[in-house]
Design an enzyme around this catalytic site. Structure first.
Site, PDB file in Angstrom:
ATOM      1  N   GLU A 132     -32.361 114.598 113.731  1.00 42.24           N
ATOM      2  CA  GLU A 132     -31.678 113.650 114.620  1.00 42.24           C
ATOM      3  C   GLU A 132     -30.202 113.505 114.236  1.00 42.24           C
ATOM      4  O   GLU A 132     -29.326 113.475 115.105  1.00 42.24           O
ATOM      5  CB  GLU A 132     -32.404 112.296 114.554  1.00 42.24           C
ATOM      6  CG  GLU A 132     -31.712 111.116 115.230  1.00 42.24           C
ATOM      7  CD  GLU A 132     -31.867 111.089 116.732  1.00 42.24           C
ATOM      8  OE1 GLU A 132     -31.865 112.169 117.342  1.00 42.24           O
ATOM      9  OE2 GLU A 132     -31.965 109.991 117.296  1.00 42.24           O
ATOM     10  N   THR A 184     -24.550 110.990 123.221  1.00 42.64           N
ATOM     11  CA  THR A 184     -24.573 109.799 122.364  1.00 42.64           C
ATOM     12  C   THR A 184     -23.223 109.588 121.680  1.00 42.64           C
ATOM     13  O   THR A 184     -22.752 108.446 121.569  1.00 42.64           O
ATOM     14  CB  THR A 184     -25.694 109.937 121.313  1.00 42.64           C
ATOM     15  OG1 THR A 184     -26.924 110.113 122.031  1.00 42.64           O
ATOM     16  CG2 THR A 184     -25.815 108.711 120.449  1.00 42.64           C
TER      17      THR A 184
END
Ligand code: HSE
Length: 312
Positions: A132, A184
């Site tokens: 991640e 993001t």
């Protein structure tokens, strides 16, 4: 005996739940990613195939969230053999549904299962976070619910820092994902670096209210608390086309609150029945049709189950 091949599934997640920026996340029943792992005599990780990503993700293992998580597991267990992975993306990319987290979690779980599950879930959390972090930063509000299931309070990046919160009965969700990518990194770059004391007081009060709503199962209070974000949403709203219109349309059909899912652009509305969620999803989709933006709508519920695997 360890299986020859394993398939693991990890679900989409809604991070933040509005006011709980970087500290709250919820696993959904759908959509999900599937990672198939098989042993290979050559060491390291090879990505054999990725489907469902329109060719957008890197096939180079060290640049891919699943590949990085898999490599971390191999290194932790001191494997002499390697693995080959096939990744099926059920989640849309850069959509605010925890796509990179789901692939990382599914890969970590699959590779660990392939070697007889030597690592515990705390180590799998670390492996998933490695994947991640390479894509969307080192925060566990997608990874933790994808791995453990349910609604999680995330106080840090280790397993001891993850607390499970109750899923209120009858919580149904309507989601709309417009066809615009909001990476993001971009959605984090627009955030304020400091917050006035007054805003801090308001935000913490709303998080407390949200937790109370989860424990009491008060969905109206939950929706109200989730929508009361006065810090993150105002800074990101300009990146989320249609937010105000979608929220109004969802409310008109009975939604109890609508928030940006994670870093967006998916918007998630809380409802108290499947019928309501279906009506709301349709109304949210109609807003993007008016804006002439392609959009996908989904109706789902929170998932109490975390990532799971089976031998294939
Ligand atoms: N909490 C994160 C954010 C989730 O909103 O930026 C996205 O990965």
């Amino acid at each position: 005996m360890s299986p020859q091949a394993v398939e693991a599934r990890a679900n989409a997640t809604v991070a933040n739940l509005g006011v709980g920026f970087d500290i709250l996340g919820m696993a959904l029943q759908e959509p999900f990613d599937i990672v198939r792992a098989e042993r290979e005599s050559a060491p390291g990780v090879r990505i054999e195939a990725i489907t469902g990503d329109d060719g957008q993700l890197s096939r180079e293992a060290h640049r891919n969230t699943a590949g990085i998580a898999a490599a971390y597991v191999l290194q932790q267990i001191g494997a002499r053999e390697g693995v080959r992975l096939s990744v099926h993306k059920g989640l849309p990319l850069a959509s605010g549904l925890g796509s990179s987290a789901a692939s990382a979690v599914a890969a970590a779980v699959a590779v660990n299962a392939l070697f007889g599950e030597p690592l515990d879930r705390a180590a799998l959390l670390a492996a998933s976070l490695e994947g991640e972090a390479a894509v969307s930063g080192r925060h566990a509000d997608n990874v933790a619910p994808a791995l453990f299931g349910g609604i999680t309070l995330v106080l840090g990046t280790t397993a001891e820092a993850i607390y499970s919160l109750p899923i209120p009965p009858n919580l149904h969700l309507a989601l709309v994902t417009p066809g615009i990518a909001v990476p993001t990194a971009q959605a984090r770059a627009v955030l304020p670096q400091s917050v006035p004391l007054k805003a801090m007081i308001h935000q913490t009060a709303q998080v407390a209210l949200l937790v109370r709503a989860l424990y009491t199962g008060d969905l109206a209070l939950l929706g109200k608390a989730m929508e009361s974000d006065s810090v993150i949403e105002p800074a990101r709203a300009h990146l989320m086309r249609g937010l105000a219109e979608v929220r109004a349309a969802a409310r008109a059909q009975g939604a109890l609150g609508t928030v940006i899912s994670g870093a967006g652009p998916t918007l998630c509305a809380m409802c108290d029945s499947d019928t309501c969620a279906r009506r709301v999803a349709q109304a949210m989709g109609a807003i993007y049709a008016e804006l002439q933006l392609p959009a996908t709508v989904r109706v789902t519920q929170p998932s109490a189950q975390g990532a799971a695997w089976r031998a294939v």
